[in-house]
Design an enzyme around this catalytic site. Structure first.
Site, PDB file in Angstrom:
ATOM      1  N   ASN A 105      36.333  37.445  49.139  1.00 47.44           N
ATOM      2  CA  ASN A 105      36.942  36.874  47.938  1.00 47.44           C
ATOM      3  C   ASN A 105      37.578  35.527  48.272  1.00 47.44           C
ATOM      4  O   ASN A 105      38.030  35.314  49.392  1.00 47.44           O
ATOM      5  CB  ASN A 105      38.038  37.835  47.441  1.00 47.44           C
ATOM      6  CG  ASN A 105      38.754  37.323  46.203  1.00 47.44           C
ATOM      7  OD1 ASN A 105      38.114  36.892  45.227  1.00 47.44           O
ATOM      8  ND2 ASN A 105      40.082  37.352  46.217  1.00 47.44           N
ATOM      9  N   HIS A 126      40.734  33.154  47.292  1.00 39.95           N
ATOM     10  CA  HIS A 126      42.033  33.184  46.609  1.00 39.95           C
ATOM     11  C   HIS A 126      42.669  31.794  46.721  1.00 39.95           C
ATOM     12  O   HIS A 126      42.700  31.218  47.817  1.00 39.95           O
ATOM     13  CB  HIS A 126      42.947  34.238  47.249  1.00 39.95           C
ATOM     14  CG  HIS A 126      44.262  34.334  46.551  1.00 39.95           C
ATOM     15  ND1 HIS A 126      44.418  35.013  45.355  1.00 39.95           N
ATOM     16  CD2 HIS A 126      45.473  33.788  46.843  1.00 39.95           C
ATOM     17  CE1 HIS A 126      45.669  34.886  44.950  1.00 39.95           C
ATOM     18  NE2 HIS A 126      46.331  34.156  45.829  1.00 39.95           N
ATOM     19  N   ILE A 155      39.027  44.591  38.255  1.00 35.76           N
ATOM     20  CA  ILE A 155      39.541  45.286  39.441  1.00 35.76           C
ATOM     21  C   ILE A 155      38.426  46.162  40.025  1.00 35.76           C
ATOM     22  O   ILE A 155      37.782  46.925  39.301  1.00 35.76           O
ATOM     23  CB  ILE A 155      40.740  46.196  39.054  1.00 35.76           C
ATOM     24  CG1 ILE A 155      41.853  45.381  38.403  1.00 35.76           C
ATOM     25  CG2 ILE A 155      41.243  46.987  40.274  1.00 35.76           C
ATOM     26  CD1 ILE A 155      42.646  44.493  39.326  1.00 35.76           C
ATOM     27  N   LEU A 156      38.227  46.026  41.326  1.00 38.11           N
ATOM     28  CA  LEU A 156      37.231  46.870  41.993  1.00 38.11           C
ATOM     29  C   LEU A 156      37.963  48.051  42.634  1.00 38.11           C
ATOM     30  O   LEU A 156      38.921  47.873  43.377  1.00 38.11           O
ATOM     31  CB  LEU A 156      36.493  46.070  43.063  1.00 38.11           C
ATOM     32  CG  LEU A 156      35.642  44.918  42.523  1.00 38.11           C
ATOM     33  CD1 LEU A 156      35.124  44.050  43.655  1.00 38.11           C
ATOM     34  CD2 LEU A 156      34.484  45.458  41.680  1.00 38.11           C
ATOM     35  N   GLY A 174      32.771  29.422  36.826  1.00 37.61           N
ATOM     36  CA  GLY A 174      31.777  29.477  37.904  1.00 37.61           C
ATOM     37  C   GLY A 174      31.641  28.224  38.744  1.00 37.61           C
ATOM     38  O   GLY A 174      30.564  27.965  39.285  1.00 37.61           O
ATOM     39  N   THR A 175      32.729  27.459  38.908  1.00 38.49           N
ATOM     40  CA  THR A 175      32.592  26.276  39.776  1.00 38.49           C
ATOM     41  C   THR A 175      32.390  26.688  41.234  1.00 38.49           C
ATOM     42  O   THR A 175      31.713  25.983  41.991  1.00 38.49           O
ATOM     43  CB  THR A 175      33.797  25.325  39.660  1.00 38.49           C
ATOM     44  OG1 THR A 175      34.981  26.010  40.062  1.00 38.49           O
ATOM     45  CG2 THR A 175      33.957  24.799  38.245  1.00 38.49           C
ATOM     46  N   ASN A 176      32.970  27.803  41.627  1.00 37.42           N
ATOM     47  CA  ASN A 176      32.734  28.285  43.003  1.00 37.42           C
ATOM     48  C   ASN A 176      31.297  28.779  43.159  1.00 37.42           C
ATOM     49  O   ASN A 176      30.686  28.577  44.210  1.00 37.42           O
ATOM     50  CB  ASN A 176      33.741  29.378  43.376  1.00 37.42           C
ATOM     51  CG  ASN A 176      35.075  28.792  43.798  1.00 37.42           C
ATOM     52  OD1 ASN A 176      35.194  28.238  44.882  1.00 37.42           O
ATOM     53  ND2 ASN A 176      36.057  28.878  42.925  1.00 37.42           N
TER      54      ASN A 176
HETATM   55  C1  GRF Z   1      39.291  29.964  41.407  1.00 33.62           C
HETATM   56  O1  GRF Z   1      40.498  29.262  41.450  1.00 33.62           O
HETATM   57  C2  GRF Z   1      39.342  31.106  42.372  1.00 33.62           C
HETATM   58  O2  GRF Z   1      40.069  30.839  43.524  1.00 33.62           O
HETATM   59  C3  GRF Z   1      40.029  32.147  41.575  1.00 33.62           C
HETATM   60  O3  GRF Z   1      39.531  31.978  40.265  1.00 33.62           O
HETATM   61  C4  GRF Z   1      39.085  30.641  40.071  1.00 33.62           C
HETATM   62  C5  GRF Z   1      37.652  30.697  39.645  1.00 33.62           C
HETATM   63  O4  GRF Z   1      37.123  29.497  39.218  1.00 33.62           O
HETATM   64  N1  GRF Z   1      39.900  33.439  42.169  1.00 33.62           N
HETATM   65  P1  GRF Z   1      35.564  29.326  38.965  1.00 33.62           P
HETATM   66  O5  GRF Z   1      35.120  30.376  37.952  1.00 33.62           O
HETATM   67  O6  GRF Z   1      34.840  29.503  40.276  1.00 33.62           O
HETATM   68  O7  GRF Z   1      35.415  27.941  38.416  1.00 33.62           O
END
Ligand code: GRF
Length: 200
Positions: free
Chosen positions: A108, A110, A93-94, A12-14
């Protein structure tokens, strides 16, 4: 306010970048209203709790079919008034039923410059392994809309990141996150929320 759900499966860093952006007033009219995890042990759930954001766990294996899962997930989001769905490291998968329920309202992140290193099987470290195997000198991240084609929806934002000598997949993954993903995802979320708000 535009209600945003963030769908996660892992660290969950994003999600954290989105939470931090909101706290800094950089998410525009977007408001993170719900975090949904496909995995009950995801650290992302702790991040949501620390930020006081409600969360739910919806697991594919608890449903008999993909369609039932899609409908249940969409219902959870609709019940919470969610207007935009942000996939942030979401590994389930959605299917078409979910995509139809949130048509043009799912984005999303990527970790490559689409159309390179994307599509079926390109997730997590595999993306960076493939980039290093190919010997590209520049990679990056892409935020795109989600449609029925894997990583095939309209591109919203991209940012390039240099590959450096001695990079391992792990080092490159971290640099792509730091230099591109954590910046792009909040930015794209704010942009799309603005558009949704203006359509009303
Ligand atoms: C990220 O690299 C994102 O691009 C990919 O999965 C990873 C998720 O990392 N789809 P986090 O859980 O947000 O740390």
């Amino acid at each position: 306010m535009v209600k945003v759900a963030v769908l996660v499966s892992g660290g969950g860093t994003n999600l954290q970048a989105l939470i931090d952006a909101q706290a800094a007033g950089k998410l525009g009219c977007g408001q993170i209203s719900l975090v949904v995890s496909s995995n009950s042990k995801a650290y992302a759930l702790t991040r949501a709790e620390n930020a006081g954001i409600p969360s739910a766990v919806v697991r594919r294996k608890d449903f008999a079919s993909g369609e039932e899962y899609d409908l249940a997930l969409a219902q959870t989001l609709k019940d919470n008034g969610i207007q935009l769905v942000v996939l942030a490291g979401f590994l389930s998968i959605l299917g078409p039923k979910f995509i139809e329920a949130y048509r043009d309202r799912i984005i999303n992140i990527h970790p490559s410059l689409i159309p390179s290193f994307c599509g079926d099987g390109f997730y997590g470290l595999r993306v960076h392994e493939a980039a290093l195997e190919k010997g590209v000198k520049v990679t990056g991240a892409t935020v795109h809309f989600v449609n029925e084609i894997c990583d095939g929806g309209e591109i919203i934002l991209q940012k390039a990141v240099y590959v450096e000598e001695g990079d391992t997949p792990e080092i490159l993954q971290r640099r792509v996150m730091e230099q591109a993903e954590w910046e792009l995802l909040p930015k794209a979320t704010a942009m799309i929320c603005e558009k949704i708000a203006n359509k009303k």
